[in-house]
Design a protein around this motif. Structure first.
Motif, short mmCIF file in Angstrom:
data_model
loop_
_atom_site.label_atom_id
_atom_site.label_comp_id
_atom_site.label_asym_id
_atom_site.label_seq_id
_atom_site.Cartn_x
_atom_site.Cartn_y
_atom_site.Cartn_z
N GLN A 1 -19.08 -15.66 78.96
CA GLN A 1 -17.85 -15.00 78.53
C GLN A 1 -18.76 -14.60 76.96
OE1 GLN A 1 -15.36 -15.41 79.59
NE2 GLN A 1 -13.89 -15.41 77.27
N GLU B 1 -5.38 -17.23 92.41
CA GLU B 1 -4.09 -16.78 91.82
C GLU B 1 -3.62 -16.96 90.10
OE1 GLU B 1 -1.17 -16.83 94.84
OE2 GLU B 1 -2.60 -15.59 96.12
N ASP B 2 -4.33 -17.91 89.59
CA ASP B 2 -4.08 -18.63 88.18
C ASP B 2 -3.12 -19.40 87.81
OD1 ASP B 2 -5.33 -19.09 85.69
OD2 ASP B 2 -3.54 -16.98 85.05
N GLU B 3 -2.61 -20.26 89.01
CA GLU B 3 -1.21 -20.62 89.10
C GLU B 3 -1.90 -22.72 88.70
OE1 GLU B 3 0.76 -20.36 92.67
OE2 GLU B 3 0.63 -18.05 92.96
N TRP C 1 -19.41 -20.42 83.13
CA TRP C 1 -18.59 -19.77 82.22
C TRP C 1 -19.01 -19.40 80.80
CZ3 TRP C 1 -14.56 -21.12 78.46
CH2 TRP C 1 -13.19 -20.29 78.28
N PHE D 1 -13.88 -16.32 89.72
CA PHE D 1 -13.64 -16.18 87.63
C PHE D 1 -12.58 -17.58 87.46
CE2 PHE D 1 -11.43 -14.17 85.63
CZ PHE D 1 -11.95 -13.23 83.87
N LEU D 2 -12.52 -17.63 86.12
CA LEU D 2 -12.16 -18.58 85.13
C LEU D 2 -11.51 -17.88 84.41
CD1 LEU D 2 -14.16 -21.82 85.21
CD2 LEU D 2 -12.77 -21.05 86.80
N THR D 3 -10.48 -17.62 84.70
CA THR D 3 -9.30 -17.62 83.43
C THR D 3 -9.37 -18.19 82.40
OG1 THR D 3 -7.16 -18.07 84.05
CG2 THR D 3 -7.77 -16.33 84.76
N PRO D 4 -8.32 -18.02 80.59
CA PRO D 4 -8.84 -19.28 79.68
C PRO D 4 -7.58 -20.11 80.62
CG PRO D 4 -8.89 -17.04 79.40
CD PRO D 4 -7.80 -16.41 80.10
N LYS D 5 -6.56 -19.76 81.17
CA LYS D 5 -5.99 -21.29 81.84
C LYS D 5 -6.68 -21.72 82.92
CE LYS D 5 -1.65 -20.83 82.65
NZ LYS D 5 -0.90 -19.80 83.48
N MET D 6 -7.39 -21.83 83.61
CA MET D 6 -8.17 -22.15 84.92
C MET D 6 -9.06 -23.02 84.03
SD MET D 6 -7.65 -23.02 87.45
CE MET D 6 -9.65 -23.32 88.39
#
Length: 332
Positions: A142, A55-57, A138, A90-95
């Motif tokens: 990208q 959840e990208d928290e 990752w 899946f990795l967000t930029p924050k993750m």
């Protein structure tokens, strides 16, 4: 001096009070490692941490991890990253930044491995290694996304994109080969036209890239360029693949490949092996047997495929072929 010592002492007490891990490595027995990895309470926490990651928290994830004491904190990092890796989360930029931080950390707990005359320490929970693997994938993803977007926007110039250091070119070629079949027809046509619509062909990518573009697009003009390239193993493999497919389009490309002197014999041989042989292929091979340079080779290959009687009949009834060369080639 006394004031400085007092400050240092207070700082040490403060650090101990916060529960921050020390940098000194601690040894852990292999059996203890196994027990910790099976700890159900810790696994439940890791399941929650994984949900935070999905959840990208990231702030909540970091706070929750840091609240754990050692060794639970280190084991949780290891188990979390292992799940992210195994499930290809899946990795967000924050993750991605979070994973990068884990890669930079030094594991506290070590396991001593002993062998015949040697012993050395390895991390008990090697989460930096897992983090490194996740980040590598990752970065590849990208790059893949960037390639696709650029091709779909029609602003990827192959000649420029496939330039640079040998490593960079090799990596980008591998990326194109693996991802080009996921592009739209418009994007593939855009890439092909950079090669086929030039007034003067001054540059071509490697044969492996040319083969893949030709396979995906089934562009006769691209195959025409491919057959004019140096006949390396990539080109020969594609020739053989087309002969195995053996539909009308594929066989036309194989016939065209005979125009390259280096490909002529493998192409002719592949055509003699096509079964059932279409009238178009048969007509093409008969035409080649009207040439003194090709008649013996084609006749020999056809004879090896069981066409001995047909060749005899052809030599005796068709004045256009090199009858004497054909009969000589098949031992008559």
């Amino acid at each position: 001096m006394q004031q400085g010592m007092l400050s240092s002492l207070l700082l040490s007490i403060l650090l101990l009070g916060t529960g921050l891990p020390t940098l000194q490595a601690a040894e852990m027995q292999p059996q203890e490692v196994k027990q910790w990895l099976k700890d159900t309470q810790l696994q439940d926490k890791v399941a929650q941490f994984l949900q935070y990651a999905i959840e990208d928290e990231v702030d909540t994830l970091k706070f929750s991890l840091e609240r754990l004491a050692l060794p639970q904190q280190e084991i949780a990092r290891y188990l979390l990253l292992k799940k992210i890796d195994q499930q290809s989360i899946f990795l967000t930029p924050k993750m991605a930044l979070f994973v990068e931080e884990q890669q930079a950390m030094a594991p506290t707990y070590q396991v001593l491995e002993r062998g015949d005359g040697y012993e050395f320490s390895v991390p008990a929970f090697n989460y930096p290694s897992i983090a490194s693997r996740i980040l590598k994938r990752w970065h590849q993803n990208q790059s893949s996304l960037g390639f696709k977007l650029s091709a779909e926007r029609h602003d990827l110039v192959l000649k420029d994109w496939l330039s640079g250091s040998a490593y960079q070119v090799q990596a980008r070629e591998a990326l194109l080969i693996s991802e080009v079949d996921s592009l739209s027809h418009s994007a593939i046509t855009y890439l092909n036209h950079q090669l086929t619509k030039e007034a003067v062909t001054s540059w071509l990518p490697s044969s492996s890239v040319m083969v893949r573009l030709a396979q995906v697009s089934e562009d006769p003009e691209l195959y025409s360029l491919l057959w004019r390239m140096r006949a390396d193993q990539n080109v020969v493999n594609e020739l053989e693949r087309l002969a195995r497919v053996a539909d009308n389009f594929s066989l036309k490309q194989v016939m065209q490949a005979t125009g390259n002197p280096s490909l002529k014999e493998p192409a002719l041989k592949a055509l003699t092996q096509v079964k059932p042989m279409s009238e178009e292929v048969k007509t093409f091979l008969i035409a080649r047997m009207s040439l003194a340079d090709d008649a013996p080779y084609v006749a020999k290959e056809l004879a090896s495929q069981g066409y001995h009687s047909w060749l005899e009949e052809l030599a005796n009834s068709n004045q256009g072929v090199k009858s004497r060369l054909i009969l000589s080639a098949i031992g008559q």
